[in-house]
Design an enzyme around this catalytic site. Structure first.
Site, PDB file in Angstrom:
ATOM      1  N   GLU A  33      -5.568  -4.826  10.475  1.00 44.59           N
ATOM      2  CA  GLU A  33      -4.514  -3.577  10.714  1.00 44.59           C
ATOM      3  C   GLU A  33      -5.055  -3.018  12.028  1.00 44.59           C
ATOM      4  OE1 GLU A  33      -2.479  -2.349   6.869  1.00 44.59           O
ATOM      5  OE2 GLU A  33      -4.259  -1.093   6.992  1.00 44.59           O
ATOM      6  N   SER A  71       3.257  -2.037  10.197  1.00 42.87           N
ATOM      7  CA  SER A  71       4.612  -2.054  10.329  1.00 42.87           C
ATOM      8  C   SER A  71       5.272  -3.409  10.363  1.00 42.87           C
ATOM      9  CB  SER A  71       4.942  -1.718  12.019  1.00 42.87           C
ATOM     10  OG  SER A  71       4.631  -0.222  12.125  1.00 42.87           O
ATOM     11  N   HIS A 117      -9.550   1.444   4.611  1.00 47.59           N
ATOM     12  CA  HIS A 117      -8.357   1.554   5.519  1.00 47.59           C
ATOM     13  C   HIS A 117      -8.627   2.416   6.495  1.00 47.59           C
ATOM     14  CE1 HIS A 117      -4.051   2.756   6.615  1.00 47.59           C
ATOM     15  NE2 HIS A 117      -3.846   1.555   5.895  1.00 47.59           N
ATOM     16  N   GLU A 129      -6.907   4.909   7.797  1.00 43.60           N
ATOM     17  CA  GLU A 129      -6.715   6.251   7.238  1.00 43.60           C
ATOM     18  C   GLU A 129      -7.837   6.951   6.595  1.00 43.60           C
ATOM     19  OE1 GLU A 129      -2.942   5.766   5.295  1.00 43.60           O
ATOM     20  OE2 GLU A 129      -1.974   5.358   7.389  1.00 43.60           O
ATOM     21  N   ASN A 140       0.699  -1.296  -0.029  1.00 42.97           N
ATOM     22  CA  ASN A 140      -0.240  -0.065  -0.013  1.00 42.97           C
ATOM     23  C   ASN A 140       0.830   1.199   0.194  1.00 42.97           C
ATOM     24  OD1 ASN A 140      -1.637   2.126   0.368  1.00 42.97           O
ATOM     25  ND2 ASN A 140      -2.325   1.572   2.467  1.00 42.97           N
ATOM     26  N   GLY A 160       2.258   2.312  10.835  1.00 44.10           N
ATOM     27  CA  GLY A 160       3.318   3.563  10.630  1.00 44.10           C
ATOM     28  C   GLY A 160       4.070   3.809  11.858  1.00 44.10           C
ATOM     29  N   LYS A 196       0.239   4.389  -0.308  1.00 50.47           N
ATOM     30  CA  LYS A 196      -0.468   5.486   0.016  1.00 50.47           C
ATOM     31  C   LYS A 196      -0.355   6.655  -0.770  1.00 50.47           C
ATOM     32  CE  LYS A 196       0.013   3.371   4.854  1.00 50.47           C
ATOM     33  NZ  LYS A 196      -0.028   3.771   6.246  1.00 50.47           N
TER      34      LYS A 196
HETATM   35  P1  PGA Z   1       2.885   0.317   7.759  1.00 49.89           P
HETATM   36  O1  PGA Z   1       1.339   0.576   7.095  1.00 49.89           O
HETATM   37  O2  PGA Z   1       3.234  -0.884   7.075  1.00 49.89           O
HETATM   38  O3  PGA Z   1       3.568   1.637   7.072  1.00 49.89           O
HETATM   39  O4  PGA Z   1       2.537   0.413   9.113  1.00 49.89           O
HETATM   40  C1  PGA Z   1       0.449  -0.290   6.701  1.00 49.89           C
HETATM   41  C2  PGA Z   1      -0.902   0.296   6.345  1.00 49.89           C
HETATM   42  O5  PGA Z   1      -1.255   1.222   6.426  1.00 49.89           O
HETATM   43  O6  PGA Z   1      -1.597  -0.587   5.260  1.00 49.89           O
END
Ligand code: PGA
Length: 252
Positions: A169, A215, A97, A99, A9, A175, A11
């Protein structure tokens, strides 16, 4: 058996030029010595989908979007439809997601419409679910996550569910470098599969791939992937560089 899926992903990262460069680097390695026992997906920003599609067309890497609007067309300024994604060669779409939920206020109801519409137009949804830190600390992680699962799948029938992908998640792990322990992730994945089984039957629950996200890095992917109910990873930060993403793709 469930084929493991490693999804990147991206983003809101990568211009078209940067995206092409990253895909070229990935394809060099993925085409040489690529194992058939795993599937790879990348989900770049909308602007990079069209230029990347021809590069990926003959490759084992699938293309997906990070969002879509639940209608084929219409007066929805700023949105992109499943028909448009299909046309340019996307086969997957990330939906719900955290976000999107937190920054853009997406509700379970909207996400459920998106999941249904993606399926109607032949796109495989990657439905993201997971609790926040206060919810985990308050002992509500499972109730929240399973509530999002139920709401996101809405009125879908068992035949529609088996090809969909769920991504667990935990929001506090995204992140932050703070991954769920393999045991905690496995416990939640088992709970998700259990909920799918009681609602849609064990055969359907066995077919659904449940990815872990939050992560995922080269140094933790192997232990996460060794868990029986973890069928892949949704990778943010570590998918932005060829070397780290390839190491995750080549989990052992
Ligand atoms: P990350 O993001 O691997 O940077 O923690 C995962 C995601 O948001 O799908």
């Amino acid at each position: 058996m469930r084929t493991p899926l490693i999804a990147g992903n991206w983003k809101m990262y990568k211009t078209v030029a940067e995206a092409v460069e990253l895909v070229e680097a990935l394809l060099k390695e993925v085409e040489v010595g690529y194992a058939d026992d795993r599937q790879v997906l990348i989900c770049p920003p909308f602007t990079a989908l069209y230029p990347l599609a021809p590069l990926l067309a003959e490759s084992p890497v699938a293309l997906g979007a990070q969002n879509m609007y639940p209608a084929s067309q219409g007066a929805f300024t700023g949105e992109v439809s499943p028909v448009m994604l299909q046309e340019i060669g996307c086969s997957f779409v990330i939906l719900g997601h955290s976000e999107r939920r937190q920054v853009f206020g997406e509700t379970d109801e909207l996400i459920s419409k998106k999941v249904q519409t993606a399926i109607d137009y032949g796109l495989t949804p990657v439905l993201c679910i997971g609790e926040t830190k206060p919810q985990r600390d308050g002992g509500e992680a499972e109730a929240v996550t399973l509530g999002q699962l139920r709401a996101g799948l809405g009125g879908l029938a068992a035949e529609q569910i088996q090809d969909i992908v769920i991504a667990y998640e935990p929001v506090w792990a995204i992140g932050t470098g703070d991954t769920a322990t393999p045991a905690d992730a496995q416990a939640m994945h088992a709970a998700i599969r259990g909920a799918l089984s009681s609602h849609y039957g064990p055969e359907t629950a066995d077919a659904v791939r449940i990815l872990y996200g939050g992560s995922v890095k080269p140094d933790n992917v192997d232990t996460l992937m060794a868990q029986p109910d973890i069928d892949g990873a949704l990778v943010g930060g570590a998918s932005l560089q060829a070397e780290s993403f390839l190491r995750i793709v080549n989990f052992r």
